[in-house]
Design an enzyme around this catalytic site. Structure first.
Site, PDB file in Angstrom:
ATOM      1  N   ASN A   1      15.278  27.608 -26.196  1.00  0.00           N
ATOM      2  CA  ASN A   1      13.824  28.133 -27.188  1.00  0.00           C
ATOM      3  C   ASN A   1      14.100  27.018 -28.818  1.00  0.00           C
ATOM      4  OD1 ASN A   1      12.537  30.158 -25.424  1.00  0.00           O
ATOM      5  ND2 ASN A   1      12.428  31.643 -26.695  1.00  0.00           N
TER       6      ASN A   1
ATOM      7  N   LEU B   1      21.512  29.899 -21.870  1.00  0.00           N
ATOM      8  CA  LEU B   1      20.537  28.504 -21.721  1.00  0.00           C
ATOM      9  C   LEU B   1      18.951  29.030 -22.202  1.00  0.00           C
ATOM     10  CD1 LEU B   1      20.383  26.213 -19.861  1.00  0.00           C
ATOM     11  CD2 LEU B   1      19.868  26.990 -18.152  1.00  0.00           C
ATOM     12  N   LYS B   2      18.967  30.110 -21.934  1.00  0.00           N
ATOM     13  CA  LYS B   2      17.719  30.878 -22.844  1.00  0.00           C
ATOM     14  C   LYS B   2      17.037  30.096 -24.468  1.00  0.00           C
ATOM     15  CE  LYS B   2      13.422  32.246 -24.135  1.00  0.00           C
ATOM     16  NZ  LYS B   2      12.564  32.110 -23.481  1.00  0.00           N
ATOM     17  N   LEU B   3      19.077  30.547 -24.829  1.00  0.00           N
ATOM     18  CA  LEU B   3      18.391  29.958 -26.292  1.00  0.00           C
ATOM     19  C   LEU B   3      18.181  29.056 -26.808  1.00  0.00           C
ATOM     20  CD1 LEU B   3      20.515  33.649 -27.616  1.00  0.00           C
ATOM     21  CD2 LEU B   3      17.973  33.029 -27.612  1.00  0.00           C
TER      22      LEU B   3
ATOM     23  N   VAL C   1      13.227  34.308 -19.484  1.00  0.00           N
ATOM     24  CA  VAL C   1      12.286  33.460 -18.649  1.00  0.00           C
ATOM     25  C   VAL C   1      11.876  32.710 -19.150  1.00  0.00           C
ATOM     26  CG1 VAL C   1      11.774  35.461 -17.063  1.00  0.00           C
ATOM     27  CG2 VAL C   1       9.925  35.360 -19.162  1.00  0.00           C
TER      28      VAL C   1
END
Ligand code: NAP
Length: 290
Positions: A176, A171-173, A119
């Site tokens: 972030n 995509l999250k990495l 998330v």
């Protein structure tokens, strides 16, 4: 549709997500390693389980929101006796790409339908049910988990055309790496202002209204200047973990992540100075001392 959801991990994010699942009318069974963090959810209507296996017993959906991939793996092994074949597993912990693969294989072995579902958003959006859920999982099973995503988030972004696990974590990495770089940017600029005797308001005024004047700078900057870093939205120790995941992911794919690596060191130093449980904006303190 009312679901029974087993939530493993009720830290900053997991507790908020469990509360929003309860508000949406789902049956929620929670477990946390330190029971005192799960106990307050009883007042909201959750069943507080003593063991991971009890929390997932009879669950249509299992939601994991733990620290890292090792913690998820360990807790899911403990949960195994209670898991029901065919249940969906929404894995929202931020983990390494390697871990996603291992967890997906574990899911297959247990007959679970795996959703790689990290998330975006921190404590406040999590409490408000306004997270952005990144999700990858089998297209024909999405309707099972959509009520869960609707309860915890404002938006779901489905990634990867084939639904294979990993595209959401990738995509999250990337996202972030931007968040962490921005955080250190705020922290270091304000530390330099302090060192040089520059009034931070002069800095804010200088960039006011231009493309570099970001809401994020103001929010994190105000928190640093007011020393309002507890309770954390995203703790220094968790941010260090994410920074190292980003460096490793880059390295595995031939990309040097120098800023993320330096940022991980700033978080390590801030934690060493006693700021580990504070918000990641405490990177500021890493600019001072040895
Ligand atoms: P948190 O408040 O520190 O919660 C971490 C949870 O993991 C706690 O329930 C903790 O249990 C548990 N845990 C840690 N190691 C464990 C182990 N070995 N076995 C069992 N349980 C273990 O962290 P959070 O901020 O909610 O973050 C949770 C995940 O979401 C992380 O992967 C983080 O990167 C990700 N995330 C965080 C944010 C954010 O802004 N906070 C945003 C997006 C994603 P105890 O209570 O017993 O320590």
């Amino acid at each position: 549709m009312t679901l029974t959801v087993g939530v493993l991990g009720t830290g900053i994010m997991g507790a908020a997500m469990a509360r929003n699942l309860l508000k949406a009318g789902h049956v929620v069974q929670v477990w946390n390693r330190s029971r005192e963090k799960a106990a307050p959810l009883e007042i909201d209507g959750a069943d507080v389980a003593a063991m991971p296996a009890d929390a997932v017993d009879g669950a249509d959906v299992v939601l994991t929101m733990l620290y890292d991939g090792d913690a998820v793996s360990e807790v899911m092994r403990q949960a195994a006796p209670g898991l029901q074949a065919g249940a969906a597993w929404v894995q929202s912990t931020t983990v390494s790409l390697e871990s996603v693969g291992e967890l997906a294989r574990f899911a297959e072995h247990q007959g679970l339908v795996f959703f790689d579902a990290p998330v975006l958003g921190t404590r406040q959006p999590a409490e408000a049910g306004q997270l952005t859920v990144l999700a990858a999982g089998p297209v024909d099973q999405r309707s099972v988990v959509e009520p869960v995503f609707e309860a915890v988030g404002a938006r779901t972004v489905w990634t990867g055309a084939d639904g294979a696990a990993g595209s959401s974590t990738r995509l999250k990495l990337v996202a972030n790496s931007w968040v962490l770089a921005a955080t250190h940017g705020v922290a270091e600029s304000l530390a330099l202002a302090k060192g040089l005797g520059v009034d931070p308001e002069d800095f804010f005024g200088l960039i006011s209204g231009g493309p570099l004047d970001m809401g994020y700078l103001r929010a994190k900057g105000d928190a640093i200047l007011a020393d309002r870093l507890s309770p954390a939205s995203f703790a220094v120790v968790t941010a260090e973990k994410d920074a190292r995941l980003i460096v490793d992911a880059g390295q595995a794919h031939g990309v040097r992540m120098d800023v993320a690596a330096a940022g991980a060191e700033r978080f390590r130093r801030a934690a060493e100075q006693g700021h580990g449980d504070e918000d990641m904006a405490a990177s500021y303190y890493a600019s001072f001392g040895s």
